[in-house]
Motif scaffolding. Structure first.
Motif, PDB file in Angstrom:
ATOM      1  N   LEU A  67       0.804  -1.209   0.000  1.00 53.76           N
ATOM      2  CA  LEU A  67       0.000   0.000   0.000  1.00 53.76           C
ATOM      3  C   LEU A  67       0.844   1.269   0.000  1.00 53.76           C
ATOM      4  O   LEU A  67       0.304   2.368   0.112  1.00 53.76           O
ATOM      5  N   PHE A  75      -7.516   5.422   2.598  1.00 59.82           N
ATOM      6  CA  PHE A  75      -8.366   4.497   3.345  1.00 59.82           C
ATOM      7  C   PHE A  75      -9.730   5.101   3.659  1.00 59.82           C
ATOM      8  O   PHE A  75     -10.738   4.396   3.679  1.00 59.82           O
ATOM      9  N   LYS A 179     -11.062  -2.385  -2.333  1.00 63.47           N
ATOM     10  CA  LYS A 179     -10.430  -1.759  -1.166  1.00 63.47           C
ATOM     11  C   LYS A 179     -10.227  -2.791  -0.059  1.00 63.47           C
ATOM     12  O   LYS A 179      -9.153  -2.868   0.543  1.00 63.47           O
ATOM     13  N   SER A 182      -7.426  -5.146  -0.919  1.00 62.69           N
ATOM     14  CA  SER A 182      -6.112  -4.508  -0.880  1.00 62.69           C
ATOM     15  C   SER A 182      -5.633  -4.249   0.548  1.00 62.69           C
ATOM     16  O   SER A 182      -4.453  -4.434   0.858  1.00 62.69           O
ATOM     17  N   TYR A 183      -6.542  -3.855   1.428  1.00 63.09           N
ATOM     18  CA  TYR A 183      -6.151  -3.489   2.785  1.00 63.09           C
ATOM     19  C   TYR A 183      -6.179  -4.654   3.768  1.00 63.09           C
ATOM     20  O   TYR A 183      -5.370  -4.698   4.704  1.00 63.09           O
TER      21      TYR A 183
END
Length: 351
Positions: A67, A75, A179, A182-183
């Motif tokens: 990231l 975020f 999202k 990815s996080y």
């Protein structure tokens, strides 16, 4: 005339003999066992293994998502929403002893609790190779929100964003899937984005992922749509004005009910989505416009997609080793159909 009949009869006899000889040379497992690689389209044949290990084989994947290249404000933003937050969230992947091979994120409407339960009891059952979560938006009713929180406390498998859960907000939900991947699950190798009225043939799809049948990089796999005309009719729920979308035709795209992405593609599309103006038809926007902007290409699923008629044939028992080979179905299935397909898949699978 007699000579022609004699010649025709000889040709039939010769063809019959050749057919019998070819059948006799087939491997026995092709006709006696469920084989997930029998008659797979050319683009899904076994890919040579290389560097990282899965189930005793070596398979090369892109490096895990990092990231570092995202801004600090990323975020708390979602496309054009600068105060985005998760109303319900999970620590699903971090709590697993082994990172899942595939993350399955399912678009679900808040009131569709019965559809979520069917999936939990059939193709979405716990499996160490996958993590299954349901994606929702915010609701206006306090009593409905309380019910959703109770459901989540029981199953721990729901992710909710603070955008209103509505038809024209589906792009928010789709990009929220990217999202979350990815996080919270960046080491997963694939993402399957699907809907709660679709049947996913998880026994077969897990084997495809494990054994390197699918590309591990630059993958968008779906039932590809080409040359779709933009609807301008006021009677259509798909109506799009020229102000919203100027072109007469959409780019090649994936229908949103089931799409498989490799991890690198997820992150590439996510970054592009975060800086691109919102368009409400999520499948066109994400797998059409964003894919085009990032030079991402679509791999057509071909015969691995089960259309409505083929789905009915499988449910009714008109199937064999070839027609049992599919990854997912058309949408709008009933609870009864999903349960029937699960029964058929388990009956044909060697698992």
């Amino acid at each position: 005339m007699w000579e022609r009949r004699l010649m025709f009869g000889s040709l039939i006899g010769l063809t019959f003999c050749i057919s019998i000889w070819r059948i006799s040379t087939l491997e026995p497992q092709i006709v006696t066992e469920y084989s997930p690689y029998f008659n797979a389209p050319a683009q899904f044949q076994m890919i040579p293994n290389d560097t990282s290990t899965t189930s005793g084989n070596t398979i090369s994947y892109p490096p895990p998502i990092t990231l570092d290249e995202l801004p600090a404000s990323d975020f708390s933003s979602l496309i054009d929403l600068d105060k985005f937050t998760f109303l319900m969230n999970q620590d699903a992947c971090n709590s697993m002893t082994e990172q899942p091979l595939i993350l399955i994120l399912i678009h679900s409407a808040p009131n569709n609790w019965h559809k979520r339960n069917v999936i939990r009891e059939t193709w979405g059952r716990d499996d160490p190779r996958a993590k299954v979560l349901f994606l929702l938006g915010a609701v206006e009713s306090n009593s409905l929100q309380h019910k959703l929180e109770q459901e989540n406390n029981l199953f721990q498998d729901m992710v909710q964003g603070n955008f209103h859960d509505a038809y024209r907000n589906m792009t928010y939900k789709h990009v929220m899937a990217f999202k979350w991947f990815s996080y919270f699950c960046p080491e997963a190798k694939f993402l399957l984005k699907t809907d709660d009225d679709v049947f996913v043939n998880t026994p077969t799809i897990f084997e495809f992922f494990e054994k390197g049948v699918l590309d591990r990089r630059n993958l968008i796999l779906c039932n590809k749509i080409e040359n779709a005309r933009v609807s301008r009719s006021f009677r259509s729920k798909w109506r799009v004005s020229t102000k919203e979308y100027a072109s007469r035709f959409y780019p090649t795209y994936c229908p949103g009910f089931s799409i498989v992405y490799s991890a690198d593609t997820v992150f590439r599309l996510y970054k592009e989505a975060q800086k691109t103006p919102y368009f409400w038809i999520d499948d066109v926007h994400v797998t059409g416009s964003l894919a085009q902007a990032t030079n991402s290409t679509i791999t057509p699923i071909g015969d691995l997609y089960l259309n409505k008629q083929q789905k009915n044939d499988v449910i009714n028992g008109y199937h064999n080793a070839v027609s049992s080979l599919f990854l997912f179905t058309s949408p709008n299935l009933t609870e009864k159909e999903i349960r029937a397909l699960w029964k058929r898949v388990n009956g044909n699978s060697s698992r």
